[in-house]
Design a protein around this motif. Structure first.
Motif, mmCIF file in Angstrom:
data_model
loop_
_atom_site.group_PDB
_atom_site.id
_atom_site.type_symbol
_atom_site.label_atom_id
_atom_site.label_comp_id
_atom_site.label_asym_id
_atom_site.label_seq_id
_atom_site.Cartn_x
_atom_site.Cartn_y
_atom_site.Cartn_z
ATOM 1 N N ILE A 137 0.927 -1.204 0.098
ATOM 2 C CA ILE A 137 -0.063 -0.057 0.037
ATOM 3 C C ILE A 137 0.959 1.100 0.045
ATOM 4 O O ILE A 137 1.628 1.510 0.740
ATOM 5 C CB ILE A 137 -0.863 0.001 1.215
ATOM 6 C CG1 ILE A 137 -2.039 -1.124 1.243
ATOM 7 C CG2 ILE A 137 -1.674 1.192 1.610
ATOM 8 C CD1 ILE A 137 -2.739 -1.166 2.558
ATOM 9 N N ASP A 138 0.556 2.030 -0.941
ATOM 10 C CA ASP A 138 1.530 3.315 -1.002
ATOM 11 C C ASP A 138 0.710 4.289 -1.978
ATOM 12 O O ASP A 138 0.396 3.741 -3.071
ATOM 13 C CB ASP A 138 2.765 3.125 -1.552
ATOM 14 C CG ASP A 138 3.992 4.167 -1.067
ATOM 15 O OD1 ASP A 138 3.655 5.501 -1.323
ATOM 16 O OD2 ASP A 138 4.817 3.782 -0.131
ATOM 17 N N GLN A 190 2.723 9.564 -0.971
ATOM 18 C CA GLN A 190 2.528 10.693 -0.004
ATOM 19 C C GLN A 190 3.739 11.459 0.288
ATOM 20 O O GLN A 190 3.823 12.608 0.692
ATOM 21 C CB GLN A 190 1.942 10.292 1.178
ATOM 22 C CG GLN A 190 1.539 11.354 2.108
ATOM 23 C CD GLN A 190 0.123 12.179 1.807
ATOM 24 O OE1 GLN A 190 -0.725 11.597 0.596
ATOM 25 N NE2 GLN A 190 -0.031 13.299 1.848
ATOM 26 N N LEU A 238 -3.408 3.276 -2.250
ATOM 27 C CA LEU A 238 -4.493 3.530 -1.219
ATOM 28 C C LEU A 238 -3.622 4.334 -0.062
ATOM 29 O O LEU A 238 -2.672 4.139 0.186
ATOM 30 C CB LEU A 238 -5.028 2.347 -0.472
ATOM 31 C CG LEU A 238 -5.929 2.063 0.618
ATOM 32 C CD1 LEU A 238 -7.238 2.584 0.053
ATOM 33 C CD2 LEU A 238 -6.093 0.554 1.164
ATOM 34 N N THR A 259 5.198 0.539 7.463
ATOM 35 C CA THR A 259 6.143 1.368 7.314
ATOM 36 C C THR A 259 5.472 2.885 6.955
ATOM 37 O O THR A 259 6.598 3.442 6.787
ATOM 38 C CB THR A 259 7.309 0.615 6.573
ATOM 39 O OG1 THR A 259 7.057 0.899 4.906
ATOM 40 C CG2 THR A 259 7.432 -0.621 6.607
ATOM 41 N N ALA A 260 4.620 2.942 6.332
ATOM 42 C CA ALA A 260 4.062 4.222 5.876
ATOM 43 C C ALA A 260 3.914 5.248 7.016
ATOM 44 O O ALA A 260 3.456 5.093 7.855
ATOM 45 C CB ALA A 260 2.842 4.200 5.100
ATOM 46 N N SER A 261 4.396 6.359 6.737
ATOM 47 C CA SER A 261 4.485 7.384 7.645
ATOM 48 C C SER A 261 4.553 8.807 7.119
ATOM 49 O O SER A 261 5.164 8.941 6.136
ATOM 50 C CB SER A 261 5.164 7.144 9.155
ATOM 51 O OG SER A 261 6.354 7.594 8.722
ATOM 52 N N MET A 310 6.896 0.033 12.461
ATOM 53 C CA MET A 310 8.210 1.189 12.447
ATOM 54 C C MET A 310 7.770 2.470 13.411
ATOM 55 O O MET A 310 6.928 3.265 12.869
ATOM 56 C CB MET A 310 8.336 1.555 11.072
ATOM 57 C CG MET A 310 8.992 0.333 10.175
ATOM 58 S SD MET A 310 10.043 -0.670 10.704
ATOM 59 C CE MET A 310 11.604 0.473 11.332
ATOM 60 N N THR A 358 10.071 5.065 16.153
ATOM 61 C CA THR A 358 11.236 5.908 16.132
ATOM 62 C C THR A 358 11.985 6.416 17.483
ATOM 63 O O THR A 358 11.120 6.261 18.147
ATOM 64 C CB THR A 358 11.175 7.234 15.327
ATOM 65 O OG1 THR A 358 12.075 8.127 15.296
ATOM 66 C CG2 THR A 358 9.845 7.870 16.052
ATOM 67 N N GLY A 396 13.337 2.832 15.497
ATOM 68 C CA GLY A 396 14.488 3.210 14.577
ATOM 69 C C GLY A 396 15.328 4.280 14.912
ATOM 70 O O GLY A 396 15.011 5.480 15.409
ATOM 71 N N HIS A 413 14.455 14.482 5.807
ATOM 72 C CA HIS A 413 14.426 13.121 6.073
ATOM 73 C C HIS A 413 15.306 12.373 5.114
ATOM 74 O O HIS A 413 15.256 12.612 3.947
ATOM 75 C CB HIS A 413 13.135 12.802 6.088
ATOM 76 C CG HIS A 413 12.893 11.206 6.309
ATOM 77 N ND1 HIS A 413 12.432 10.278 5.608
ATOM 78 C CD2 HIS A 413 13.020 10.777 7.703
ATOM 79 C CE1 HIS A 413 12.598 9.094 6.436
ATOM 80 N NE2 HIS A 413 12.938 9.286 7.560
HETATM 81 N N1 LIG Z 1 14.474 6.462 7.584
HETATM 82 C C1 LIG Z 1 14.944 6.703 9.010
HETATM 83 O O1 LIG Z 1 15.835 7.224 9.240
HETATM 84 C C2 LIG Z 1 13.921 6.654 9.929
HETATM 85 C C3 LIG Z 1 14.173 6.668 11.428
HETATM 86 C C4 LIG Z 1 13.408 6.080 12.446
HETATM 87 C C5 LIG Z 1 11.940 5.748 12.133
HETATM 88 N N2 LIG Z 1 11.658 5.663 10.787
HETATM 89 C C6 LIG Z 1 10.317 5.104 10.445
HETATM 90 O O2 LIG Z 1 10.290 3.991 9.737
HETATM 91 C C7 LIG Z 1 9.341 4.048 8.701
HETATM 92 C C8 LIG Z 1 9.690 3.954 7.303
HETATM 93 O O3 LIG Z 1 10.518 5.049 6.974
HETATM 94 P P1 LIG Z 1 11.042 5.243 5.658
HETATM 95 O O4 LIG Z 1 12.601 5.907 5.761
HETATM 96 O O5 LIG Z 1 10.972 3.932 4.746
HETATM 97 O O6 LIG Z 1 10.213 6.353 4.984
HETATM 98 P P2 LIG Z 1 9.745 6.591 3.485
HETATM 99 O O7 LIG Z 1 9.270 8.036 3.459
HETATM 100 O O8 LIG Z 1 10.969 6.222 2.619
HETATM 101 O O9 LIG Z 1 8.790 5.849 3.130
HETATM 102 C C9 LIG Z 1 7.321 5.809 3.561
HETATM 103 C C10 LIG Z 1 6.422 5.492 2.398
HETATM 104 O O10 LIG Z 1 5.160 5.699 2.942
HETATM 105 C C11 LIG Z 1 4.280 6.196 1.967
HETATM 106 N N3 LIG Z 1 3.113 6.882 2.755
HETATM 107 C C12 LIG Z 1 3.160 8.246 3.420
HETATM 108 N N4 LIG Z 1 1.912 8.375 3.782
HETATM 109 C C13 LIG Z 1 1.141 7.630 3.228
HETATM 110 C C14 LIG Z 1 -0.134 7.551 3.397
HETATM 111 N N5 LIG Z 1 -0.876 8.317 4.298
HETATM 112 N N6 LIG Z 1 -0.821 6.288 2.953
HETATM 113 C C15 LIG Z 1 0.097 5.503 2.106
HETATM 114 N N7 LIG Z 1 1.340 5.552 1.948
HETATM 115 C C16 LIG Z 1 1.829 6.659 2.491
HETATM 116 C C17 LIG Z 1 5.238 7.286 1.230
HETATM 117 O O11 LIG Z 1 4.859 7.488 0.088
HETATM 118 C C18 LIG Z 1 6.503 6.527 1.501
HETATM 119 O O12 LIG Z 1 6.719 5.832 -0.020
HETATM 120 C C19 LIG Z 1 8.317 5.121 9.166
HETATM 121 O O13 LIG Z 1 7.582 4.748 10.070
HETATM 122 C C20 LIG Z 1 9.377 6.119 9.983
HETATM 123 O O14 LIG Z 1 8.699 7.033 10.784
HETATM 124 C C21 LIG Z 1 12.429 5.956 9.847
#
Ligand SMILES: NC(=O)c1ccc[n+]([C@@H]2O[C@H](COP(=O)([O-])OP(=O)(O)OC[C@H]3O[C@@H](n4cnc5c(N)ncnc54)[C@H](O)[C@@H]3O)[C@@H](O)[C@H]2O)c1
Length: 350
Positions: A31-32, A35, A65, A88-90, A131, A133, A205, A219
């Protein structure tokens, strides 16, 4: 065939987990809604990765979605009844959240609730991996006494010689609005585990990184830093003399831990998931390591004011993860990871 549902499937962690479980023979549903491009503009766009996955993986099914769409989430979980959910979406940025508080909270907290409740109604027995943080600890971490080395800060209190454990308080500190929405998600994921006895876990994380990040200034620390180096773009250091420490973990090692939990889940658990002390570096040290692989001097400027609530020194104590899942180890060193990020940007940029 086992089937897994992954939210944020085009992002750094989501896409890694998609590829990992697909290679194990799972049917994978992602699901993505891209965003990330809404949050960060075109440089945050993750469609390129979605396209790659679609081309490479025959058993990968993309669902366009939004996790804030409650009815949509209930419907898809009811239809698919996956054997595991990996969330993992956020909205992932500390600094971005203050400009978009509703979007941030609706995505991080309410989106997580939508998924948890869907899981409780239609597949309560399956592992639910969230996921979280290290920002849930807020700036209370900055009260730990530190000592200053030539290129980094380190903990002066021997209690933290191995890093920050999960028992560190998440209460009564400044988190940023992002940290607060992630605290809400973290606590409710724990609650569904403890109250409903569902196999849930929160992975707090550190710096999650790897070649498939669409790093932007707000980010994706290492990914963005390497991109700046290669483009000759000025990188801005915010405060702490550039000696602030982050622990970096390759997305493949994250996927391996997620799989270990999936195979032997527990209820309502919390783990600090980072590279640990061995894979930690300061910003200044990251410049030097990157320069080795690119051959280019990092261009940067220094701004005295640190980011609000930013951690001065953070690395994860990995001992709880290792005691619960002794077969899991970090397989990628920091230098390997940086070299992969360099290669990936070179392939995408030129
Ligand atoms: N990368 C880091 O350094 C880090 C550190 C600590 C925690 N995290 C957590 O790990 C998780 C993954 O991080 P990441 O680096 O892969 O992030 P990322 O932004 O690369 O990937 C997140 C994906 O979620 C999608 N998304 C966001 N909102 C959405 C929504 N409302 N509906 C559907 N899709 C949506 C985005 O389009 C993106 O492709 C997150 O929860 C983030 O908070 C990441």
């Amino acid at each position: 065939m086992q089937s897994i549902l992954i939210t944020g499937s085009s992002g750094l962690i989501g896409s890694e987990v998609v590829a990992y479980f697909h290679a194990l023979g799972f049917r994978v549903h992602g699901i993505d809604n891209n965003q990330r491009a809404v949050f960060f503009g075109p440089e945050g766009d993750t469609r390129w990765r979605q396209q790659q996955l679609k081309e490479m993986l025959p058993n990968f099914h993309h669902h366009e979605l939004d996790i804030r769409n409650r009815q949509g989430i209930l419907k898809i979980v009811k239809e698919l009844k996956p054997t595991g959910i990996i969330h993992t979406a956020s909205q992932p940025s500390h600094d971005k959240a203050e400009a978009i508080p509703f979007d941030d909270f609706d995505t991080n907290a309410v989106g997580t609730l939508n998924l948890l409740e869907a899981a409780r109604r239609f597949c309560p027995e399956v592992p639910f991996i969230h996921m979280s943080t290290n920002k849930v600890y807020g700036d209370l971490l900055n009260t730990i006494p530190l000592y200053e080395l030539e290129t980094r800060w380190d903990y002066a209190d021997p209690a933290y010689v191995n890093g920050i454990p999960e028992s560190f308080s998440i209460d009564q500190s400044k988190h940023s609005l992002f940290g607060a929405s992630k605290v809400a998600a973290d606590v409710i994921v724990q609650e569904y585990g403890r109250y409903f006895n569902m196999p849930t876990c929160c992975l707090r994380g550190g710096c999650l990184t790897g070649p498939n990040h669409s790093g932007v200034e707000l980010h994706g620390f290492l990914s963005y830093l390497v991109k700046c180096n290669l483009e000759g773009r000025e990188y801005t250091i915010f405060g702490y003399k550039g000696k602030q420490v982050r622990d970096n973990i390759h997305s493949e090692d994250v996927a391996k831990f997620i799989h270990a939990f999936y195979e032997a889940p527990r209820c309502g658990e919390v783990y600090n998931l980072g590279g640990g002390k061995n894979n930690s570096c300061s910003i200044l040290e990251a410049f030097t390591l990157t320069e080795i692989f690119t051959g280019k001097k990092q261009v940067y400027r220094y701004v005295e004011q640190n980011r609000i609530g930013d951690h001065i020194c953070y690395y994860s104590d990995l001992s709880k993860m290792k005691s619960h899942y002794p077969q899991w180890i970090i397989t990628k060193t920091l230098t390997q990871t940086i070299s992969e990020i360099v290669k990936s940007w070179q392939g995408r940029m030129f």
